[in-house]
Design a protein around this motif. Sequence first.
Motif, short mmCIF file in Angstrom:
data_model
loop_
_atom_site.label_atom_id
_atom_site.label_comp_id
_atom_site.label_asym_id
_atom_site.label_seq_id
_atom_site.Cartn_x
_atom_site.Cartn_y
_atom_site.Cartn_z
N UNK D 24 1.00 -1.22 -0.01
CA UNK D 24 0.34 0.02 0.33
C UNK D 24 0.57 1.09 0.16
N UNK D 25 2.25 1.27 1.10
CA UNK D 25 3.03 2.18 0.77
C UNK D 25 3.39 2.76 -0.68
N UNK D 26 3.84 1.45 -1.28
CA UNK D 26 4.40 1.87 -2.25
C UNK D 26 3.24 2.29 -3.73
N UNK D 27 2.01 1.77 -3.49
CA UNK D 27 0.70 2.15 -4.71
C UNK D 27 0.82 4.33 -4.26
N UNK D 28 0.98 4.14 -2.41
CA UNK D 28 0.59 5.94 -2.02
C UNK D 28 1.80 6.63 -2.88
N UNK D 29 2.95 5.70 -2.95
CA UNK D 29 3.71 6.20 -3.85
C UNK D 29 3.83 6.97 -5.25
N UNK D 30 3.39 5.98 -6.11
CA UNK D 30 2.98 6.65 -7.45
C UNK D 30 1.43 7.20 -7.27
N UNK D 31 0.65 6.90 -5.97
CA UNK D 31 -0.68 8.27 -6.74
C UNK D 31 -0.11 10.13 -6.43
N UNK D 32 0.95 9.75 -5.29
CA UNK D 32 1.81 10.85 -4.63
C UNK D 32 2.09 11.78 -5.88
N UNK D 33 3.10 10.52 -6.68
CA UNK D 33 4.17 11.45 -8.11
C UNK D 33 2.78 11.50 -8.90
N UNK D 34 1.48 10.74 -9.26
CA UNK D 34 0.39 11.25 -9.85
C UNK D 34 0.16 12.47 -10.34
N UNK D 59 13.62 6.04 -21.57
CA UNK D 59 14.13 7.08 -20.59
C UNK D 59 13.10 7.41 -19.10
N UNK D 60 12.01 8.72 -20.08
CA UNK D 60 10.30 9.13 -19.48
C UNK D 60 9.89 7.42 -18.43
N UNK D 61 9.84 6.38 -19.07
CA UNK D 61 9.76 5.38 -17.97
C UNK D 61 10.20 5.21 -16.64
N UNK D 62 11.66 5.30 -17.49
CA UNK D 62 12.59 5.64 -15.71
C UNK D 62 13.12 6.49 -15.36
N UNK D 63 12.51 7.78 -15.85
CA UNK D 63 12.51 9.19 -15.25
C UNK D 63 11.58 9.53 -14.18
N UNK D 64 10.34 8.57 -14.53
CA UNK D 64 8.48 7.86 -13.45
C UNK D 64 9.48 7.53 -12.29
N UNK D 65 10.28 5.83 -12.39
CA UNK D 65 10.65 5.37 -11.91
C UNK D 65 11.57 5.69 -10.46
N UNK D 66 11.92 6.70 -10.97
CA UNK D 66 13.09 7.46 -10.43
C UNK D 66 12.32 8.61 -9.17
N UNK D 67 10.75 9.37 -9.46
CA UNK D 67 10.16 10.10 -9.02
C UNK D 67 10.21 8.93 -7.78
N UNK D 68 8.88 7.65 -8.20
CA UNK D 68 8.44 6.99 -7.54
C UNK D 68 9.02 6.45 -6.48
N UNK D 69 10.68 6.03 -6.88
CA UNK D 69 11.08 5.64 -5.79
C UNK D 69 11.67 6.34 -4.59
#
Lengths: 84, 84, 84, 84, 84, 84
Positions: D24-34, D59-69
């Motif tokens: 759930x914490x990981x899902x929240x990370x994705x939501x915060x970024x969005x 490149x865009x996918x990696x950049x998005x994954x960076x923010x989620x991290x």
Amino acid sequence: MNQVPDEGMVLVPGGSLLTKTPEEGRALALTLARHTIHNIQPDLDVLKGGRPNCSTTPGSLTAAAHVVAIEFQTIAAANNYWRS
Amino acid sequence: MNQVPDEGMVLVPGGSLLTKTPEEGRALALTLARHTIHNIQPDLDVLKGGRPNCSTTPGSLTAAAHVVAIEFQTIAAANNYWRS
Amino acid sequence: MNQVPDEGMVLVPGGSLLTKTPEEGRALALTLARHTIHNIQPDLDVLKGGRPNCSTTPGSLTAAAHVVAIEFQTIAAANNYWRS
Amino acid sequence: MNQVPDEGMVLVPGGSLLTKTPEEGRALALTLARHTIHNIQPDLDVLKGGRPNCSTTPGSLTAAAHVVAIEFQTIAAANNYWRS
Amino acid sequence: MNQVPDEGMVLVPGGSLLTKTPEEGRALALTLARHTIHNIQPDLDVLKGGRPNCSTTPGSLTAAAHVVAIEFQTIAAANNYWRS
Amino acid sequence: MNQVPDEGMVLVPGGSLLTKTPEEGRALALTLARHTIHNIQPDLDVLKGGRPNCSTTPGSLTAAAHVVAIEFQTIAAANNYWRS
């Protein structure tokens, strides 16, 4: 190959993250970043060839400042932020 | 070479990460970032030549703001987030 | 020069990193990032000129979200993650 | 303007960084970024126009994954890493 | 759409950040990064279409290694750095 | 495929983040970064094909140094910054 001198290849010059002052800690941050570069690319001619570009374009300068900021974060924590 | 003045080359102006307020801490973060740039590229003419680009394109502004955010993270921790 | 209004130049509006809720903390993170940009580039016309690009291309949006994530990390730590 | 729905504009949905599980914490990370992205660019048509590019180029996918991290780093700390 | 299998969509496989060894922690960091990508882009054909580029150009590899480094930072903290 | 040798695929060589000195910790940071790359792209020919570019352009060197800085941050924390 015209190699970076031996002292430029030491990863943590002085062998410690502890410094007397924030100023020295900041200088160490710059050194750590530079010596990493030396270890990845120890050929002085290649390094000097790239340098004009690296230290003149704004994007490269900002990217370098970014790395220094992270190295300093580590060094500042190591020194308890020179609080006392 | 037309060099950055001496005070612009000091890495940690004031010699401390401790500030009275978050506002001053934030100003210090901006200063740390700028002075790193001065140390990597101390030639004022090169710096001023790149500046129009650096502070007008959105990507460069965001990259600069990124560095400031990291410097501030360090300074805020040093000051225990100015909690009390 | 058509300058950013004075209140947009304050680096830490409210003068504190402490907020009542995560929602307010997140809003502060967005504000900190924006005001840094204002301080680096206080010319409103230049800022607005770049804005269409900044907030429409995916890369720029992700880069901006990255900065907000770091500012929020600092603010969340300052507030002990609003745990109690 | 065809705006992002109100619930997509809430910066911290649920109003807390605390979650029951890492998942759930990981899902929240994705939501915060969005939701940060929604707040910077609330025009759905612009967002959807950019989306094909954003989620297909590596490149865009990696950049998005960076923010989620980074968002997850904050959330994980808030939850004491769900240790007990 | 040819979708990523269900197990590839779990954000935190195993449901915990705790691992027995640094080696397992590092493997988890790689997995977390990959599964974030799956959740943003669950279409396997798009993912595989981008993969040759992603894992062959040096810039993409470094960007991916950057994300893994951040995920690992979180996991290492969660495990108290496997000190004892 | 001409694969990276087995020892290059171990994610955390030595199986520990603890080192005797900052110098060894820094060397481990470089190794962690390299072995992540090996795991994402285990084909030696592809890796060597990209290497000239990766270690000669200033942007690539700075990006690599950035990753090393983050890995070192984790390792330095694990070792309590080698304070005593």
